[in-house]
Write a protein that holds these residues in place. Structure first.
Motif, mmCIF file in Angstrom:
data_model
loop_
_atom_site.group_PDB
_atom_site.id
_atom_site.type_symbol
_atom_site.label_atom_id
_atom_site.label_comp_id
_atom_site.label_asym_id
_atom_site.label_seq_id
_atom_site.Cartn_x
_atom_site.Cartn_y
_atom_site.Cartn_z
ATOM 1 N N GLU A 201 0.823 -1.211 0.000
ATOM 2 C CA GLU A 201 0.000 0.000 0.000
ATOM 3 C C GLU A 201 0.857 1.261 0.000
ATOM 4 O O GLU A 201 0.536 2.236 -0.683
ATOM 5 C CB GLU A 201 -0.925 -0.006 1.211
ATOM 6 N N LEU A 202 1.952 1.241 0.747
ATOM 7 C CA LEU A 202 2.756 2.448 0.909
ATOM 8 C C LEU A 202 3.744 2.658 -0.231
ATOM 9 O O LEU A 202 3.975 3.805 -0.656
ATOM 10 C CB LEU A 202 3.509 2.365 2.245
ATOM 11 N N PHE A 203 4.315 1.570 -0.755
ATOM 12 C CA PHE A 203 5.376 1.703 -1.756
ATOM 13 C C PHE A 203 5.027 1.092 -3.113
ATOM 14 O O PHE A 203 5.821 1.193 -4.051
ATOM 15 C CB PHE A 203 6.667 1.070 -1.231
ATOM 16 N N GLY A 204 3.884 0.430 -3.216
ATOM 17 C CA GLY A 204 3.461 -0.118 -4.494
ATOM 18 C C GLY A 204 4.101 -1.434 -4.883
ATOM 19 O O GLY A 204 4.041 -1.833 -6.049
ATOM 20 N N ASP A 205 4.712 -2.149 -3.933
ATOM 21 C CA ASP A 205 5.315 -3.444 -4.247
ATOM 22 C C ASP A 205 4.234 -4.428 -4.702
ATOM 23 O O ASP A 205 3.153 -4.496 -4.108
ATOM 24 C CB ASP A 205 6.028 -4.016 -3.015
ATOM 25 N N VAL A 206 4.529 -5.196 -5.747
ATOM 26 C CA VAL A 206 3.529 -6.116 -6.275
ATOM 27 C C VAL A 206 3.669 -7.530 -5.714
ATOM 28 O O VAL A 206 2.797 -8.372 -5.919
ATOM 29 C CB VAL A 206 3.587 -6.161 -7.823
ATOM 30 N N SER A 207 4.754 -7.803 -4.989
ATOM 31 C CA SER A 207 4.959 -9.125 -4.399
ATOM 32 C C SER A 207 5.853 -8.976 -3.170
ATOM 33 O O SER A 207 6.601 -8.000 -3.042
ATOM 34 C CB SER A 207 5.635 -10.067 -5.396
ATOM 35 N N PRO A 208 5.801 -9.957 -2.247
ATOM 36 C CA PRO A 208 6.716 -9.924 -1.113
ATOM 37 C C PRO A 208 8.183 -9.928 -1.541
ATOM 38 O O PRO A 208 9.028 -9.304 -0.901
ATOM 39 C CB PRO A 208 6.360 -11.197 -0.335
ATOM 40 N N GLN A 209 8.486 -10.624 -2.628
ATOM 41 C CA GLN A 209 9.864 -10.665 -3.114
ATOM 42 C C GLN A 209 10.327 -9.270 -3.542
ATOM 43 O O GLN A 209 11.458 -8.857 -3.246
ATOM 44 C CB GLN A 209 9.972 -11.646 -4.283
ATOM 45 N N GLU A 210 9.447 -8.536 -4.233
ATOM 46 C CA GLU A 210 9.805 -7.177 -4.644
ATOM 47 C C GLU A 210 10.020 -6.289 -3.427
ATOM 48 O O GLU A 210 10.964 -5.486 -3.393
ATOM 49 C CB GLU A 210 8.704 -6.593 -5.529
ATOM 50 N N ALA A 211 9.172 -6.440 -2.419
ATOM 51 C CA ALA A 211 9.351 -5.664 -1.186
ATOM 52 C C ALA A 211 10.686 -5.998 -0.526
ATOM 53 O O ALA A 211 11.404 -5.106 -0.060
ATOM 54 C CB ALA A 211 8.196 -5.942 -0.224
ATOM 55 N N ALA A 212 11.020 -7.284 -0.475
ATOM 56 C CA ALA A 212 12.271 -7.703 0.161
ATOM 57 C C ALA A 212 13.485 -7.112 -0.546
ATOM 58 O O ALA A 212 14.412 -6.604 0.106
ATOM 59 C CB ALA A 212 12.368 -9.229 0.178
ATOM 60 N N PHE A 213 13.502 -7.147 -1.877
ATOM 61 C CA PHE A 213 14.633 -6.584 -2.623
ATOM 62 C C PHE A 213 14.726 -5.067 -2.444
ATOM 63 O O PHE A 213 15.817 -4.519 -2.308
ATOM 64 C CB PHE A 213 14.520 -6.941 -4.103
ATOM 65 N N ARG A 214 13.582 -4.397 -2.445
ATOM 66 C CA ARG A 214 13.606 -2.941 -2.268
ATOM 67 C C ARG A 214 14.167 -2.571 -0.896
ATOM 68 O O ARG A 214 15.019 -1.685 -0.769
ATOM 69 C CB ARG A 214 12.187 -2.363 -2.414
ATOM 70 N N ILE A 215 13.709 -3.266 0.140
ATOM 71 C CA ILE A 215 14.158 -2.947 1.501
ATOM 72 C C ILE A 215 15.633 -3.298 1.675
ATOM 73 O O ILE A 215 16.387 -2.553 2.321
ATOM 74 C CB ILE A 215 13.272 -3.671 2.527
#
Length: 309
Positions: A201-215
């Motif tokens: 919701e906050l950063f627009g990540d489309v998958s947990p994997q994308e969130a993990a790489f971004r962080i």
């Protein structure tokens, strides 16, 4: 040598519906919930658990301190703010999901980082320091700067610095301020424990994997993306792994599930377990917590969960 886990944030009075128009009073808050879980999962001889906050000088503050001490949580770095109360919140449950109403605008904990010297002393010997997006949200920009300065010092000396974004938009002046604060929290951390729906919701990540790489791109060496009853995603050592959650057929109350997951992960890492092993313990802890009412479960139960599966 005994290690030290320090959790920084706000504990509040909790009012939970007990039926018949009555409410059951307790004490809880995201960072206290995690400290409680770590205390129950780790032997006192191996790990000291410290809570870093501020309380008032009223009867409720005194009771809160006695509650911490009775649980074996170190209160030597809990400061006092005369004339300020502790915060309060009320839980409403619909099925096993919960919502909250808060009264915390003048809470003493808002001043927990006002004195950088006291904060530095509270964290000087900590092997692991834990804070959350709620910790950041209740602080003024100046006091938030004090916290980040001390966390940078801790990270430089080799301490684990763990952060859960625990997104609460209502605590921030704008979504832009929230996003900036969360990004700064990640940059201060060596371990990130986010929740996927918040990140999406906050950063627009489309998958947990994308969130993990971004962080991980913020410089975080271990990222564990929680996703409710779905598998969590672990990014550590340059590799990514998906680890299934422990299924619970009929959860009773999800209050504190993420906080207890964090406790399991951090207690395991402090005990020398690998990130993947830590995730598996964290899943077991969270699964047990959602089978009980309230954010805090009996420490004897946590000790049972801590035993090898």
């Amino acid at each position: 040598m005994t290690k030290v886990f320090a959790s920084i944030g706000e504990c509040m009075i909790e009012l939970a519906d007990a039926g018949g128009g009555l409410y059951r009073r307790g004490f809880a808050g995201d960072t206290l919930n995690t400290a409680w879980g770590v205390r129950g999962l780790a032997a006192p001889a191996e790990l000291a658990v410290r809570y870093v906050t501020k309380v008032g000088d009223d009867a409720a503050s005194e009771e809160m301190l006695r509650f911490f001490e009775g649980a074996g949580i170190d209160t030597s770095h809990v400061g006092r703010v005369p004339g300020r109360p502790v915060g309060l919140y009320m839980i409403a449950l619909q099925g096993f999901e919960r919502s909250f109403t808060y009264w915390r605008d003048t809470s003493a904990a808002k001043l927990l980082a006002a004195d950088i010297g006291a904060l530095r002393a509270a964290l000087a010997d900590a092997d692991c320091i834990y804070f959350s997006g709620i910790t950041l949200a209740i602080l003024s920009p100046e006091h938030r700067g004090n916290l980040f300065a001390v966390l940078d010092e801790a990270r430089a000396r080799g301490a684990m610095v763990a952060f859960d974004a625990n997104v609460r938009l209502r605590l921030w002046p704008s979504v832009e301020a929230l996003r900036a604060g969360i990004e700064e929290g990640y940059r201060a951390a060596t371990i990130a424990l986010p929740t996927f729906p918040d990140e999406a919701e906050l950063f627009g990540d489309v998958s947990p994997q994308e969130a993990a790489f971004r962080i991980a791109g913020y410089g975080v060496s271990e990222v564990v993306v929680k996703n409710g009853a779905e598998p969590c995603t672990l990014h550590a050592g340059g590799a990514i792994e998906t680890i299934p959650a422990v299924r619970v057929a009929e959860p009773l109350d999800t209050t504190g599930a993420g906080d207890s997951f964090n406790a399991g992960y951090l207690a395991a890492r402090l005990a020398g377990r690998t990130p993947a092993e830590a995730v598996r313990l964290a899943h077991r802890v969270a699964a047990r917590v959602i089978c009980s009412r309230g954010a805090l479960v009996d420490m004897a139960v946590l000790r049972e969960v801590a035993q090898p599966a």
